[in-house]
Write a protein that holds these residues in place. Sequence first.
Motif: not given
Length: 90
Positions: A1-10, A32-41
Amino acid sequence: MLKVEIFPENERVEIRQTAPKDDKPGRTIYEQIAYAHLGGKFPVEMKVQLEKGQEPYAAGLYTPHSSSFVVNNYGGLELKRFGMVLDTYQ
């Protein structure tokens, strides 16, 4: 499942304008800026389009809602270019 993260500063809406082109008027884009966890570091920065007046997503983990996907002209599954909706990650 694709995980998208939003940090407090975003936790904010970023607004940008596009210039008029040919006979088309300029547009105002809300994102809005977010970050996708695609399996990399490390997660990869991405942008989530928002509607005018839409509150930004709160900091946390999300996954794209099923309405965010379409079947393309070749029968393949892909994310919509516009209108991605996020659900709380479970």
